[in-house]
Design an enzyme around this catalytic site. Sequence first.
Site, short mmCIF file in Angstrom:
data_model
loop_
_atom_site.label_atom_id
_atom_site.label_comp_id
_atom_site.label_asym_id
_atom_site.label_seq_id
_atom_site.Cartn_x
_atom_site.Cartn_y
_atom_site.Cartn_z
N GLU A 1 9.45 92.67 -9.44
CA GLU A 1 9.80 91.92 -8.38
C GLU A 1 9.06 91.76 -7.30
OE1 GLU A 1 13.84 93.94 -7.82
OE2 GLU A 1 14.69 93.22 -9.47
N HIS B 1 19.19 88.34 -15.03
CA HIS B 1 20.59 88.52 -14.59
C HIS B 1 21.21 87.44 -14.23
CE1 HIS B 1 19.64 92.96 -14.84
NE2 HIS B 1 18.59 92.67 -14.19
C1 XIL Z 1 19.44 99.02 -11.85
C2 XIL Z 1 20.19 99.86 -12.50
O1 XIL Z 1 20.95 99.44 -13.41
C3 XIL Z 1 21.18 100.61 -11.79
O2 XIL Z 1 21.83 101.56 -12.38
C4 XIL Z 1 20.55 101.33 -10.45
O3 XIL Z 1 21.45 101.79 -9.43
C5 XIL Z 1 19.73 100.16 -9.80
O4 XIL Z 1 18.60 99.50 -10.56
N1 XIL Z 1 16.21 94.93 -11.45
C6 XIL Z 1 15.57 95.96 -12.23
C7 XIL Z 1 16.51 97.12 -12.69
O5 XIL Z 1 14.25 96.05 -12.40
O6 XIL Z 1 15.50 98.31 -12.70
C8 XIL Z 1 17.52 97.27 -11.91
O7 XIL Z 1 18.24 98.22 -12.57
C9 XIL Z 1 18.43 96.05 -11.90
C10 XIL Z 1 17.27 94.73 -11.13
#
Ligand code: XIL
Length: 366
Positions: free
Chosen positions: A157, A242
């Site tokens: 990110e 997502h």
């Molecule tokens: C999220 C996990 O699913 C959660 O359990 C944690 O609290 C926060 O992170 N982008 C990413 C992931 O690269 O590592 C993230 O995962 C979601 C967004």
Amino acid sequence: MNRRDFVKVLGVSAMAGWASLEARAQAAVAPLKELADQKRLMFGSCLALKYFNQSPAYKELFLSQCDIATPELHMKWDSLSHQAGEYDFSNADQFVAFCAANRIKVRGHTLVWHDSLPAWVKQKISPETAKTMMLDHIHAVAGHFAGKLYSWDVVNEALDPGSQRPDGLRASPWLQDIGVDYIEQAFRATAAADPKALLVWNENYLEVSNGFGDAKRKAMLSQLDGLLARGVPIHGIGLEAHLRSDQANVLGDASYEVFLGELAKRGMKIFITELDIQDTSLPVDVGARDKAIADLYRKFLTASLRQPAVRGVITWGLSDSFTWISGYRPRKDGLPVRPLPFDANCQPKPAYYAIAEALEAAPRRA
Ligand code: XIL
């Protein structure tokens, strides 16, 4: 996958109605990893080991469906280290051992991110310390797992049009304290620590064909051109995906496929790394919700998998009982969210069949 194939898989002789077929399929659905493997693709999910303690059925489901896995938490900096210079690899090692024993590839996740930093890093980071801290971390963590991982999400990110920079980079502590070349340094250091791992830049919202996503795509391609021209070892791009059901019209469209083509032209392997679908804006009715979610899975994955540089699909969880969406994007009406292919009882939902169909429709990789 069509009905006839499911009949074959299930070993039932007569064609049945779709609903009753789904009911029978509960006992034995075609493993997504096998459908993927037929196209020389990978299929998997993120995983936190605690889920297995909470649900033995989930463990069975995971083993049946996945040939690649991402630790949801175990390899993040704040999971590995609570004090400066000290690492506890026990959970991450257990994760890697479990995957090795079951021939599941591991996506290391993630080395350099603005999020999930331990308190001591946040306290100590400064223009004087940041570079050494980042490089020491990569050396310790990528070095520890060297030779055991399929890939590393080296940076996570790193783009954010919201930071209002002409280069589109996120004004993260790493960028502010090290400078724009922190990305190059991170990739070079990871390659030195683990020469066998495929090195990936994992990023969010690149898959969304709106103004924000377009800005990210432009920034990504421009960063990539610079990195490749300087000979930086970067091998892949991860698209988190997502997805939001209310953005279905700007997902999986022609401009997205053009963007995937641009990544492919630059020699990148592409992975869908954290796929799930938020149902916040969908109706209460479970049938209507599941259909809308399945339709978006099908549309997005069909478009993604048409691009041969896409090598794998990893969902951010398998069943609705273990999903970060329930905390991150809960429904306003308080109903349980339904973002994943299997329901809370590990039974396949329409989303599962949509993923299966998209894998079936994908061209076989060379
Ligand atoms: C999220 C996990 O699913 C959660 O359990 C944690 O609290 C926060 O992170 N982008 C990413 C992931 O690269 O590592 C993230 O995962 C979601 C967004």
